[in-house]
Motif scaffolding. Structure first.
Motif: not given
Length: 304
Positions: A254-258
């Motif tokens: 989530m940290r990378l994708a958002l």
């Protein structure tokens, strides 16, 4: 990008980030069931990541790099076990020193060498890879991912069903009683550390030659500590531990994708999220007293 595509992207990223954690967690779970608190998971993963990419660059084979990473993890596990049991140095101190040593050593060596990029091959399973949402995540990965299909049940069987595993659990629960029956307590604990070293080495090597294809300074970024948190999160049960790895992996994804999906959140909070989650898990589950009774306690024959 549609909701389906976004979900697929996050899940695929989460599974990829879970894999190195899952490898290391299988090893750490077994070591802790023997009463060996292996703080040096971070050193095992980081050192193995460096060795894997260095070997792959030197030989041109990512597979050989993967094998070299496993050997590196074994060496660190061997050092940790002998310093803790033969030299009788506090196991927590040994683990922290190894973590700091490997971080400093790899940070220096990366400035003196240039390594070519190498990655192991992708192995996609026909038909299954086309399943919506989960197909890309679970059935179209680098080939070492599928080793988990063997290693997870093997680890469970070793701990829960084999005679060796019975002795291992006895050592973690009541080492004095185990010693009376003739079980070599510290030998079993060192064997657990070697298993943890091999699988943590595989996890670190996979991170380097599986996912990234290169080595960056401190590229494990605390994943070894997250593995320890996952074992605590799982209450020293393998299935729950792996669920914990998936939770942490999805949090990291989530940290990378958002940001890539155009969703704006506080960047510092996103970076800290996996570690905050690990801390929260330890606070919630470490107080339930499900750990092996002798976890982290040194054994000396004749002591009570």
């Amino acid at each position: 990008m549609s909701v389906l595509d976004s979900t697929t992207t996050i899940l695929s990223s989460g599974v990829r980030l879970t894999v190195p954690l899952a490898f290391a967690a299988c090893g750490e779970y077994l070591a802790q069931r023997a009463g060996a608190m292996n703080i040096s998971v971070e050193a095992m993963m980081l050192g193995s990541a460096f060795t894997a990419i260095a070997t792959a660059s030197a030989t041109g084979s990512a597979t050989l790099g993967l094998a070299a990473g496993v050997v590196t993890g074994l060496v660190i596990g061997f050092v940790h076990g002998n310093l803790s049991h033969r030299a009788q140095i506090n196991t927590f101190v040994v683990g922290l020193v190894l973590n700091a040593l490997v971080l400093g050593l790899t940070s220096y060596l990366i400035t003196t060498q240039q390594f070519a990029s190498h990655q192991v091959d992708v192995l996609a399973i026909p038909l299954l890879q086309d399943i919506p949402i989960i197909g890309e995540a679970f059935f179209s990965g680098r080939w070492p991912v599928y080793l988990l299909i063997l290693l997870v049940p093997l680890t469970w069987w070793l701990v829960e069903r084999s005679r060796w595993g019975l002795e291992l659990r006895a050592v973690g629960q009541n080492p004095q009683a185990a010693d009376v029956t003739g079980i070599k307590v510290n030998v079993r604990r060192r064997q657990g550390l070697l298993w943890a070293g091999a699988l943590s080495g595989l996890g670190g090597a996979y991170l380097a030659v599986g996912e990234v294809g290169s080595f960056n300074q401190n590229m494990t970024a605390g994943r070894g500590y997250i593995v320890i948190a996952a074992v605590i999160f799982g209450a020293w049960r393998l299935g729950r531990t792996l669920i914990g790895c998936l939770v942490f992996g999805l949090s990291d994804a989530m940290r990378l994708a958002l940001p890539a999906l155009g969703i704006t959140l506080n960047s510092q909070l996103l970076v800290a999220a996996p570690y905050l989650l690990a801390l929260l898990a330890m606070l919630l589950f470490a107080t339930q007293h499900r750990e092996p009774a002798a976890l982290g306690r040194p054994f000396e024959r004749g002591s009570t």
